[in-house]
Design a protein around this motif. Structure first.
Motif, PDB file in Angstrom:
ATOM      1  N   ALA A  93       8.891   4.995  -0.447  1.00  0.00           N
ATOM      2  CA  ALA A  93       7.658   4.337   0.012  1.00  0.00           C
ATOM      3  C   ALA A  93       7.238   3.242  -0.977  1.00  0.00           C
ATOM      4  O   ALA A  93       6.791   2.165  -0.579  1.00  0.00           O
ATOM      5  N   ILE A  94       7.421   3.526  -2.275  1.00  0.00           N
ATOM      6  CA  ILE A  94       7.050   2.520  -3.284  1.00  0.00           C
ATOM      7  C   ILE A  94       8.008   1.332  -3.199  1.00  0.00           C
ATOM      8  O   ILE A  94       7.591   0.171  -3.235  1.00  0.00           O
ATOM      9  N   PRO A 131      -0.565   8.499  -5.324  1.00  0.00           N
ATOM     10  CA  PRO A 131       0.802   8.662  -4.815  1.00  0.00           C
ATOM     11  C   PRO A 131       1.451   9.986  -5.224  1.00  0.00           C
ATOM     12  O   PRO A 131       2.449  10.381  -4.642  1.00  0.00           O
ATOM     13  N   LEU A 177      -1.909   1.784  -4.976  1.00  0.00           N
ATOM     14  CA  LEU A 177      -1.319   3.124  -4.919  1.00  0.00           C
ATOM     15  C   LEU A 177      -2.458   4.142  -4.837  1.00  0.00           C
ATOM     16  O   LEU A 177      -3.270   4.249  -5.757  1.00  0.00           O
ATOM     17  N   GLN A 208       8.514   9.476  -1.653  1.00  0.00           N
ATOM     18  CA  GLN A 208       7.495   8.657  -2.296  1.00  0.00           C
ATOM     19  C   GLN A 208       8.132   7.478  -3.023  1.00  0.00           C
ATOM     20  O   GLN A 208       7.596   6.378  -3.023  1.00  0.00           O
ATOM     21  N   ALA A 251       4.005   9.673   1.936  1.00  0.00           N
ATOM     22  CA  ALA A 251       4.813   8.515   2.331  1.00  0.00           C
ATOM     23  C   ALA A 251       4.861   8.408   3.856  1.00  0.00           C
ATOM     24  O   ALA A 251       5.216   9.356   4.535  1.00  0.00           O
ATOM     25  N   ALA A 268       7.106  -0.787  -0.280  1.00  0.00           N
ATOM     26  CA  ALA A 268       5.932  -1.628  -0.553  1.00  0.00           C
ATOM     27  C   ALA A 268       6.338  -2.839  -1.395  1.00  0.00           C
ATOM     28  O   ALA A 268       5.870  -3.959  -1.168  1.00  0.00           O
ATOM     29  N   TYR A 299       0.856  -1.197   0.000  1.00  0.00           N
ATOM     30  CA  TYR A 299       0.000   0.000   0.000  1.00  0.00           C
ATOM     31  C   TYR A 299       0.883   1.235   0.000  1.00  0.00           C
ATOM     32  O   TYR A 299       1.744   1.388   0.855  1.00  0.00           O
ATOM     33  N   VAL A 300       0.677   2.113  -0.964  1.00  0.00           N
ATOM     34  CA  VAL A 300       1.406   3.389  -0.995  1.00  0.00           C
ATOM     35  C   VAL A 300       0.367   4.496  -0.841  1.00  0.00           C
ATOM     36  O   VAL A 300      -0.567   4.594  -1.634  1.00  0.00           O
TER      37      VAL A 300
END
Ligand code: ATP
Length: 357
Positions: free
Chosen positions: A142-143, A159, A156, A139, A85, A146, A80-81
């Motif tokens: 954060a991706i 995002p 997403l 971000q 973030a 994930a 989950y993004v």
């Protein structure tokens, strides 16, 4: 196929969704604020427990209320993004990724921390703490985090909503890389048609808690019976390749199944596959090929459908250009004066079109 069914009356708002989603590629969920996109994503992730739902992903049942089944979020294998973030501030980037890797399920897509680092281009950031990163870098981390959890499905939620335009430009190519190199299906929530146009192969249009339409991106974007056709950013997506470059005038020739357009050169080499988003408001129509016009891009088309536009003074026209659909937004008076009907042959003048980047 992944099957998602959620029915959840929440006071005045009712989320009522039934969807079949492909096992690969990006599915964009597009809709105005408050239509239920985030609630749907949170139900799929298990962060919300809808009272009536059947959610099956990759052959696994994640929720089936009639059978009393509910798999908790940490056992679902959904990455989950969020819009912003949510990294662990007390850990550096490497620590954030390793935390996710330790919690990875077996059987998810095989992305190691090293691969996630490379795919998102964050190798030089590994020793930094989250407060030492820009919004775009946060971000991307954060991706990557994930992905390091080896998800079966990547969710997403807007995002790019909290990052500025230059960071959007920075992140989008990385998302394209994930789409092209990984076999993880992605659900991408957005209210920006251009993001969907750039990334998605499947489009889901939501409105008032329901799915208004779902299907292949280009065909769904070109439908005139949907509310999206009345939005200011309504337009068609053309898929094709760069055919040539005119370095003197900084133009590039984009060829698609229906013709070619000259666009501002962004440095793509001939042969590169690209998409172009042509907004309906940038297309005008004529019954004969215009002469002495400043407009460089003129395409022979057949009228397929004429529908009322967003304002009574406007009409929106769906055109067939070879195998490709185009939309034009013109005045209703012009549609009448040109006697536009299904089957009429016209010349579409494309005032401006952009490679989606
Ligand atoms: N806890 C809640 N209880 C009742 N209704 C809620 C609750 N949370 C959200 N809603 C309502 O559910 C609807 C859908 O909200 P949701 O956040 O899913 O929409 P969205 O499409 O993601 O919007 P946005 O693009 O603004 O984030 C909204 O009308 C909202 O007011």
């Amino acid at each position: 196929m992944n099957a998602i069914r959620v029915h959840w009356p929440r006071g005045l708002f009712v989320l009522d969704v039934s969807l079949e989603l492909p096992d690969n590629g990006v599915t964009a969920i597009l809709g105005p604020s408050g239509c239920g996109k985030t609630t749907l994503l949170r139900c799929i992730a298990g962060l919300e427990q809808a009272p009536e739902a059947a959610i099956e992903v990759g052959g696994e049942c994640w929720q089936h209320t009639a059978r009393g089944e509910f798999v908790p979020p940490w056992q679902r294998g959904a990455g989950y993004v969020f819009q912003e973030a949510s990294l662990f501030d007390h850990l550096d980037v490497r620590g954030n990724l390793q935390y996710a890797e330790r919690r990875a399920r077996n059987g998810g897509a095989g992305v190691s921390v090293a691969q996630a680092t490379e795919l998102l281009g964050i190798g030089t950031l590994l020793g930094r703490r989250p407060f030492e990163l820009s919004g775009g870098e946060r971000q991307r981390v954060a991706i990557a985090r994930a992905l390091a959890a080896r998800p079966r499905l990547l969710l997403l939620d807007e995002p790019l909503a909290a990052v500025d335009v230059s960071h959007r430009r920075e992140i989008l190519p990385w998302l394209e890389t994930l789409r092209d190199e990984l076999r993880i299906p992605m659900l991408y929530v957005t209210h920006a048609a251009d993001e969907a146009a750039r990334l998605a192969s499947t489009l889901v249009l939501m409105r008032g808690g329901r799915v208004e339409a779902a299907g292949p991106l280009a065909a769904t974007m070109a439908r005139l019976d949907l509310a999206a056709a009345k939005m200011d950013d309504a337009g068609a997506v053309l898929e094709g390749r760069i055919e040539a470059r005119d370095t003197r005038w900084h133009l590039t020739k984009f060829g698609f199944a229906g013709g070619a357009l000259w666009l501002a050169d962004r440095g793509h080499e001939p042969g590169t596959a690209v998409r172009v988003h042509v907004l309906a408001r940038d297309v005008s129509l004529a019954l004969a090929p215009p002469e002495n016009s400043s407009i460089q891009n003129v395409l022979p088309c057949t009228v397929r459908e004429v529908a009322p536009g967003p304002h009574p003074s406007q009409a929106i026209v769906r055109l067939q250009c070879g195998e490709t659909a185009l939309l034009a937004r013109i005045t209703a008076r012009a549609a009448d004066a040109l006697a536009l009907r299904e089957g009429a042959h016209v010349w579409a003048q494309v005032k401006s079109a952009a490679l989606v980047d």
